[in-house]
Design a protein around this motif. Structure first.
Motif, PDB file in Angstrom:
ATOM      1  N   ASN A   1       3.527   1.327  -7.596  1.00 28.08           N
ATOM      2  CA  ASN A   1       3.866   0.728  -6.308  1.00 28.08           C
ATOM      3  C   ASN A   1       5.388   0.750  -6.120  1.00 28.08           C
ATOM      4  O   ASN A   1       6.120   0.067  -6.829  1.00 28.08           O
ATOM      5  CB  ASN A   1       3.337  -0.700  -6.248  1.00 28.08           C
ATOM      6  CG  ASN A   1       3.488  -1.318  -4.887  1.00 28.08           C
ATOM      7  OD1 ASN A   1       4.232  -0.843  -4.035  1.00 28.08           O
ATOM      8  ND2 ASN A   1       2.763  -2.403  -4.681  1.00 28.08           N
ATOM      9  N   GLN A   2       5.858   1.506  -5.141  1.00 26.53           N
ATOM     10  CA  GLN A   2       7.291   1.633  -4.946  1.00 26.53           C
ATOM     11  C   GLN A   2       7.916   0.384  -4.342  1.00 26.53           C
ATOM     12  O   GLN A   2       9.125   0.173  -4.464  1.00 26.53           O
ATOM     13  CB  GLN A   2       7.604   2.864  -4.090  1.00 26.53           C
ATOM     14  CG  GLN A   2       7.329   4.149  -4.844  1.00 26.53           C
ATOM     15  CD  GLN A   2       7.986   5.324  -4.193  1.00 26.53           C
ATOM     16  OE1 GLN A   2       9.193   5.324  -3.995  1.00 26.53           O
ATOM     17  NE2 GLN A   2       7.204   6.334  -3.863  1.00 26.53           N
ATOM     18  N   TRP A   3       7.119  -0.476  -3.702  1.00 29.17           N
ATOM     19  CA  TRP A   3       7.670  -1.733  -3.207  1.00 29.17           C
ATOM     20  C   TRP A   3       8.105  -2.616  -4.373  1.00 29.17           C
ATOM     21  O   TRP A   3       9.055  -3.395  -4.241  1.00 29.17           O
ATOM     22  CB  TRP A   3       6.663  -2.457  -2.326  1.00 29.17           C
ATOM     23  CG  TRP A   3       6.547  -1.827  -0.976  1.00 29.17           C
ATOM     24  CD1 TRP A   3       5.457  -1.165  -0.471  1.00 29.17           C
ATOM     25  CD2 TRP A   3       7.546  -1.773   0.043  1.00 29.17           C
ATOM     26  NE1 TRP A   3       5.731  -0.706   0.788  1.00 29.17           N
ATOM     27  CE2 TRP A   3       7.013  -1.066   1.129  1.00 29.17           C
ATOM     28  CE3 TRP A   3       8.848  -2.240   0.140  1.00 29.17           C
ATOM     29  CZ2 TRP A   3       7.725  -0.827   2.301  1.00 29.17           C
ATOM     30  CZ3 TRP A   3       9.561  -1.996   1.304  1.00 29.17           C
ATOM     31  CH2 TRP A   3       9.008  -1.305   2.360  1.00 29.17           C
TER      32      TRP A   3
ATOM     33  N   HIS B   1       9.419  -1.410  -7.049  1.00 33.09           N
ATOM     34  CA  HIS B   1      10.705  -0.821  -7.418  1.00 33.09           C
ATOM     35  C   HIS B   1      11.816  -1.365  -6.512  1.00 33.09           C
ATOM     36  O   HIS B   1      12.894  -1.728  -6.998  1.00 33.09           O
ATOM     37  CB  HIS B   1      10.651   0.701  -7.297  1.00 33.09           C
ATOM     38  CG  HIS B   1       9.782   1.354  -8.312  1.00 33.09           C
ATOM     39  ND1 HIS B   1      10.229   2.359  -9.130  1.00 33.09           N
ATOM     40  CD2 HIS B   1       8.477   1.163  -8.648  1.00 33.09           C
ATOM     41  CE1 HIS B   1       9.255   2.756  -9.925  1.00 33.09           C
ATOM     42  NE2 HIS B   1       8.177   2.047  -9.636  1.00 33.09           N
ATOM     43  N   VAL B   2      11.569  -1.397  -5.211  1.00 33.10           N
ATOM     44  CA  VAL B   2      12.570  -1.889  -4.267  1.00 33.10           C
ATOM     45  C   VAL B   2      12.889  -3.356  -4.573  1.00 33.10           C
ATOM     46  O   VAL B   2      14.060  -3.754  -4.610  1.00 33.10           O
ATOM     47  CB  VAL B   2      12.093  -1.705  -2.810  1.00 33.10           C
ATOM     48  CG1 VAL B   2      13.036  -2.383  -1.836  1.00 33.10           C
ATOM     49  CG2 VAL B   2      11.952  -0.230  -2.480  1.00 33.10           C
ATOM     50  N   ALA B   3      11.862  -4.161  -4.812  1.00 32.96           N
ATOM     51  CA  ALA B   3      12.074  -5.577  -5.134  1.00 32.96           C
ATOM     52  C   ALA B   3      12.836  -5.738  -6.447  1.00 32.96           C
ATOM     53  O   ALA B   3      13.705  -6.620  -6.563  1.00 32.96           O
ATOM     54  CB  ALA B   3      10.725  -6.306  -5.206  1.00 32.96           C
TER      55      ALA B   3
ATOM     56  N   LEU C   1      15.253   2.016  -1.496  1.00 30.29           N
ATOM     57  CA  LEU C   1      14.359   2.334  -0.387  1.00 30.29           C
ATOM     58  C   LEU C   1      14.710   3.689   0.222  1.00 30.29           C
ATOM     59  O   LEU C   1      13.826   4.425   0.662  1.00 30.29           O
ATOM     60  CB  LEU C   1      14.436   1.229   0.662  1.00 30.29           C
ATOM     61  CG  LEU C   1      13.440   1.249   1.797  1.00 30.29           C
ATOM     62  CD1 LEU C   1      12.020   1.125   1.265  1.00 30.29           C
ATOM     63  CD2 LEU C   1      13.726   0.115   2.762  1.00 30.29           C
TER      64      LEU C   1
ATOM     65  N   TRP D   1      12.969   6.754  -1.411  1.00 27.63           N
ATOM     66  CA  TRP D   1      11.513   6.621  -1.493  1.00 27.63           C
ATOM     67  C   TRP D   1      10.830   7.983  -1.525  1.00 27.63           C
ATOM     68  O   TRP D   1       9.928   8.226  -2.304  1.00 27.63           O
ATOM     69  CB  TRP D   1      11.036   5.810  -0.300  1.00 27.63           C
ATOM     70  CG  TRP D   1       9.588   5.458  -0.291  1.00 27.63           C
ATOM     71  CD1 TRP D   1       8.521   6.298  -0.157  1.00 27.63           C
ATOM     72  CD2 TRP D   1       9.041   4.151  -0.422  1.00 27.63           C
ATOM     73  NE1 TRP D   1       7.351   5.603  -0.171  1.00 27.63           N
ATOM     74  CE2 TRP D   1       7.646   4.269  -0.340  1.00 27.63           C
ATOM     75  CE3 TRP D   1       9.594   2.894  -0.574  1.00 27.63           C
ATOM     76  CZ2 TRP D   1       6.800   3.171  -0.416  1.00 27.63           C
ATOM     77  CZ3 TRP D   1       8.739   1.812  -0.657  1.00 27.63           C
ATOM     78  CH2 TRP D   1       7.364   1.958  -0.579  1.00 27.63           C
TER      79      TRP D   1
END
Length: 161
Positions: A103-105, A107-109, A146, A149
């Protein structure tokens, strides 16, 4: 196999290439970002950090907008060095640690959180008025991740079909 290491045929065998469609990373690595993505993320984070401080200044004093833009551009060029050093020192190991998470979200978090956490030793969260600096760094790190991505390589092995 021979007992003598200098006559071992396996040591002198021709190298074989990996098939072009094979995943060149570990089998548990799901999301991988190369050095080009790291550079793009650092440059975007640099621009976002300095613009997050410059844009409110434009609103406060519009007559000096050209001066503010010149100083912001100069700060971006000079600031790429420390931001690049810190971004590489924090971003590379964090990216390697997050490779198994698809889950790339997340990663952003994680990049947002890492950007905020690296400011704690500098007194970034000791008073409520001092939160602007660490949050601007955290925001820049999150936007930098982001921005890359679409540059990641994704391992689709084990995905439901």
């Amino acid at each position: 196999m021979s007992q003598e290491p200098w006559t071992d045929e396996d040591e002198y065998a021709l190298a074989t290439k990996r098939p072009t469609g094979a995943w060149p990373y570990g089998s548990k690595d799901r999301v991988v970002l190369g050095w080009k993505g790291l550079v793009v993320g650092i440059v975007v984070a640099d621009a976002v950090f300095f613009l997050s401080w410059a844009i409110p200044t434009w609103n406060l004093n519009p007559s000096q907008a050209s001066y503010t833009m010149t100083m912001t551009a100069t700060a971006m060029v000079i600031g790429i060095i420390p931001i690049g050093v810190v971004g590489t020192a924090v971003g590379w190991p964090l990216g390697v640690a997050l490779r198994s998470i698809r889950n790339q979200w997340v990663h952003v978090a994680a990049f947002f959180a890492a950007g905020a956490i690296i400011c704690v030793p500098f007194g970034g969260f000791w008073s409520s008025s001092a939160w602007a600096f660490p949050l601007s760094i955290a925001f820049a790190a999150g936007v930098g991740r982001l921005a890359v991505w679409k540059l990641v390589r994704i391992n689709h092995a084990g995905d439901p079909t």
